[in-house]
Scaffold this motif. Structure first.
Motif, PDB file in Angstrom:
ATOM      1  N   ALA A 118       9.138  16.835 -22.080  1.00 27.42           N
ATOM      2  CA  ALA A 118       8.101  17.328 -22.988  1.00 27.42           C
ATOM      3  C   ALA A 118       7.634  16.233 -23.938  1.00 27.42           C
ATOM      4  O   ALA A 118       6.468  16.203 -24.343  1.00 27.42           O
ATOM      5  CB  ALA A 118       8.629  18.522 -23.773  1.00 27.42           C
ATOM      6  N   ARG A 119       8.525  15.331 -24.286  1.00 28.72           N
ATOM      7  CA  ARG A 119       8.170  14.256 -25.213  1.00 28.72           C
ATOM      8  C   ARG A 119       7.514  13.069 -24.514  1.00 28.72           C
ATOM      9  O   ARG A 119       6.742  12.335 -25.129  1.00 28.72           O
ATOM     10  CB  ARG A 119       9.427  13.780 -25.953  1.00 28.72           C
ATOM     11  CG  ARG A 119      10.106  14.841 -26.803  1.00 28.72           C
ATOM     12  CD  ARG A 119      11.264  14.252 -27.592  1.00 28.72           C
ATOM     13  NE  ARG A 119      11.956  15.271 -28.376  1.00 28.72           N
ATOM     14  CZ  ARG A 119      13.203  15.667 -28.171  1.00 28.72           C
ATOM     15  NH1 ARG A 119      13.925  15.087 -27.208  1.00 28.72           N
ATOM     16  NH2 ARG A 119      13.755  16.594 -28.927  1.00 28.72           N
ATOM     17  N   ARG A 120       7.842  12.858 -23.249  1.00 25.36           N
ATOM     18  CA  ARG A 120       7.448  11.612 -22.577  1.00 25.36           C
ATOM     19  C   ARG A 120       6.443  11.807 -21.453  1.00 25.36           C
ATOM     20  O   ARG A 120       5.988  10.828 -20.869  1.00 25.36           O
ATOM     21  CB  ARG A 120       8.702  10.926 -22.000  1.00 25.36           C
ATOM     22  CG  ARG A 120       9.731  10.537 -23.040  1.00 25.36           C
ATOM     23  CD  ARG A 120      10.990   9.984 -22.371  1.00 25.36           C
ATOM     24  NE  ARG A 120      11.970   9.524 -23.348  1.00 25.36           N
ATOM     25  CZ  ARG A 120      13.186   9.074 -23.031  1.00 25.36           C
ATOM     26  NH1 ARG A 120      13.558   9.022 -21.755  1.00 25.36           N
ATOM     27  NH2 ARG A 120      14.024   8.674 -23.976  1.00 25.36           N
ATOM     28  N   ARG A 121       6.122  13.054 -21.095  1.00 22.54           N
ATOM     29  CA  ARG A 121       5.296  13.288 -19.912  1.00 22.54           C
ATOM     30  C   ARG A 121       3.958  12.578 -20.017  1.00 22.54           C
ATOM     31  O   ARG A 121       3.355  12.474 -21.077  1.00 22.54           O
ATOM     32  CB  ARG A 121       5.094  14.778 -19.643  1.00 22.54           C
ATOM     33  CG  ARG A 121       3.998  15.464 -20.479  1.00 22.54           C
ATOM     34  CD  ARG A 121       4.495  15.827 -21.848  1.00 22.54           C
ATOM     35  NE  ARG A 121       3.484  16.529 -22.639  1.00 22.54           N
ATOM     36  CZ  ARG A 121       2.610  15.913 -23.443  1.00 22.54           C
ATOM     37  NH1 ARG A 121       2.579  14.604 -23.514  1.00 22.54           N
ATOM     38  NH2 ARG A 121       1.755  16.634 -24.146  1.00 22.54           N
ATOM     39  N   THR A 122       3.526  12.072 -18.877  1.00 23.02           N
ATOM     40  CA  THR A 122       2.228  11.434 -18.752  1.00 23.02           C
ATOM     41  C   THR A 122       1.282  12.395 -18.044  1.00 23.02           C
ATOM     42  O   THR A 122       1.696  13.458 -17.548  1.00 23.02           O
ATOM     43  CB  THR A 122       2.331  10.144 -17.926  1.00 23.02           C
ATOM     44  OG1 THR A 122       2.728  10.480 -16.582  1.00 23.02           O
ATOM     45  CG2 THR A 122       3.355   9.190 -18.531  1.00 23.02           C
ATOM     46  N   ASP A 123       0.012  12.027 -17.979  1.00 23.59           N
ATOM     47  CA  ASP A 123      -0.939  12.860 -17.242  1.00 23.59           C
ATOM     48  C   ASP A 123      -0.524  12.984 -15.775  1.00 23.59           C
ATOM     49  O   ASP A 123      -0.664  14.055 -15.171  1.00 23.59           O
ATOM     50  CB  ASP A 123      -2.339  12.257 -17.334  1.00 23.59           C
ATOM     51  CG  ASP A 123      -2.920  12.348 -18.747  1.00 23.59           C
ATOM     52  OD1 ASP A 123      -2.398  13.162 -19.539  1.00 23.59           O
ATOM     53  OD2 ASP A 123      -3.884  11.615 -19.042  1.00 23.59           O
ATOM     54  N   GLU A 124      -0.004  11.905 -15.209  1.00 21.98           N
ATOM     55  CA  GLU A 124       0.448  11.950 -13.818  1.00 21.98           C
ATOM     56  C   GLU A 124       1.634  12.894 -13.657  1.00 21.98           C
ATOM     57  O   GLU A 124       1.744  13.601 -12.647  1.00 21.98           O
ATOM     58  CB  GLU A 124       0.825  10.548 -13.344  1.00 21.98           C
ATOM     59  CG  GLU A 124      -0.369   9.622 -13.163  1.00 21.98           C
ATOM     60  CD  GLU A 124       0.042   8.270 -12.621  1.00 21.98           C
ATOM     61  OE1 GLU A 124       1.266   8.025 -12.483  1.00 21.98           O
ATOM     62  OE2 GLU A 124      -0.842   7.455 -12.340  1.00 21.98           O
ATOM     63  N   ASP A 125       2.524  12.902 -14.644  1.00 22.92           N
ATOM     64  CA  ASP A 125       3.674  13.812 -14.587  1.00 22.92           C
ATOM     65  C   ASP A 125       3.201  15.266 -14.590  1.00 22.92           C
ATOM     66  O   ASP A 125       3.724  16.105 -13.844  1.00 22.92           O
ATOM     67  CB  ASP A 125       4.602  13.585 -15.781  1.00 22.92           C
ATOM     68  CG  ASP A 125       5.316  12.252 -15.721  1.00 22.92           C
ATOM     69  OD1 ASP A 125       5.609  11.782 -14.611  1.00 22.92           O
ATOM     70  OD2 ASP A 125       5.572  11.679 -16.802  1.00 22.92           O
ATOM     71  N   VAL A 126       2.234  15.573 -15.430  1.00 28.52           N
ATOM     72  CA  VAL A 126       1.720  16.946 -15.508  1.00 28.52           C
ATOM     73  C   VAL A 126       1.084  17.355 -14.186  1.00 28.52           C
ATOM     74  O   VAL A 126       1.275  18.487 -13.708  1.00 28.52           O
ATOM     75  CB  VAL A 126       0.706  17.080 -16.668  1.00 28.52           C
ATOM     76  CG1 VAL A 126       0.052  18.462 -16.642  1.00 28.52           C
ATOM     77  CG2 VAL A 126       1.402  16.867 -18.011  1.00 28.52           C
ATOM     78  N   LEU A 127       0.345  16.441 -13.576  1.00 28.59           N
ATOM     79  CA  LEU A 127      -0.242  16.738 -12.267  1.00 28.59           C
ATOM     80  C   LEU A 127       0.851  16.996 -11.231  1.00 28.59           C
ATOM     81  O   LEU A 127       0.728  17.901 -10.391  1.00 28.59           O
ATOM     82  CB  LEU A 127      -1.128  15.573 -11.815  1.00 28.59           C
ATOM     83  CG  LEU A 127      -2.452  15.382 -12.576  1.00 28.59           C
ATOM     84  CD1 LEU A 127      -3.139  14.108 -12.095  1.00 28.59           C
ATOM     85  CD2 LEU A 127      -3.362  16.591 -12.381  1.00 28.59           C
TER      86      LEU A 127
END
Length: 236
Positions: A118-127
């Motif tokens: 939750a603290r480190r996620r990137t846009d790619e991680d969310v995808l």
């Protein structure tokens, strides 16, 4: 201390897989008592000739035996036998452990991973998380094994979003034991008979919490989800 290989030649190996065969032959010499504790092993060149392999294969085999706690290299002196019983590696210990014990450790690892994600996620991680959630839902039409694979893929995406290679490695080592236990649980309890997408609400909430950057909610959501599964595993 003994110098060299008592008991005659080690035995020429078949062509493949060479490293695994070399490890097994050398291990048999050690655990069978031919090379007791304190024995200095022959040099790489001698072992290679005796086994019918290259020195690089011998080197890898000795490294594996060292990892198992059977031999130890002493600078400038050679390689010596230090034990006749191998120490179980992490993967072997996991395979022997009860799935509930493994799952308890999984809870500790993944809850922390969810907070970090939750603290480190990137846009790619969310995808990647959205794609994994979609895959899990699509697997609702499949059998239990396929559904578990899709579920694990989503959890792996959460761990990956934490961007901690140690957590990722630990989770990867847990996967074989977890998969077996989860498939058995679904088969025995029939949890998906009335709800093919079992756990979808909780997993969707987890993805939303990570997307929103809410570490506390992500941890709480995942703890509740995993604790419920752990309770079911204990009931088996």
């Amino acid at each position: 201390m003994t110098q060299g290989p008592p008991g005659g030649p080690v035995g020429v190996l078949r062509p493949s897989p060479l490293v695994e065969q070399a490890v097994e032959h050398l291990r048999e010499r050690i655990t069978g008592g031919t090379w007791p504790v304190g024995t200095k092993l022959p040099g790489e060149t001698t072992l290679a000739a005796s086994l019918g392999v290259g020195r690089s294969t011998v080197r890898e085999a000795l490294r594996a035996l060292s990892g198992a706690g059977l031999v130890r290299s002493r600078q400038g002196a050679g390689v010596f036998v230090v034990a006749t019983e191998a120490t179980e590696d992490w993967s072997t210990q996991l395979r022997r452990a009860a799935v509930t014990d493994v799952y308890e450790v999984r809870v500790l690892i993944e809850v922390e991973a969810a907070q970090l994600a939750a603290r480190r996620r990137t846009d790619e991680d969310v995808l990647a998380l959205d794609a994994a959630l979609t895959g899990r839902r699509a697997a609702g039409r499949a059998g239990n094994a396929e559904f578990v694979d899709a579920d694990i893929a989503l959890h792996a995406a959460v761990v990956a979003a934490a961007h901690n290679p140690v957590l990722t490695d630990l989770f990867t080592r847990f996967v074989p034991v977890l998969r077996h236990g989860l498939v058995d649980m679904l088969d025995l309890l029939g949890l998906r008979a009335a709800d093919p997408d079992h756990g979808d609400v909780g997993h969707a909430a987890l993805v939303d919490a990570i997307r929103a950057g809410d570490a506390d909610r992500a941890a709480r959501t995942l703890r509740e989800e995993l604790s419920g599964t752990l309770a079911r595993l204990r009931s088996l």
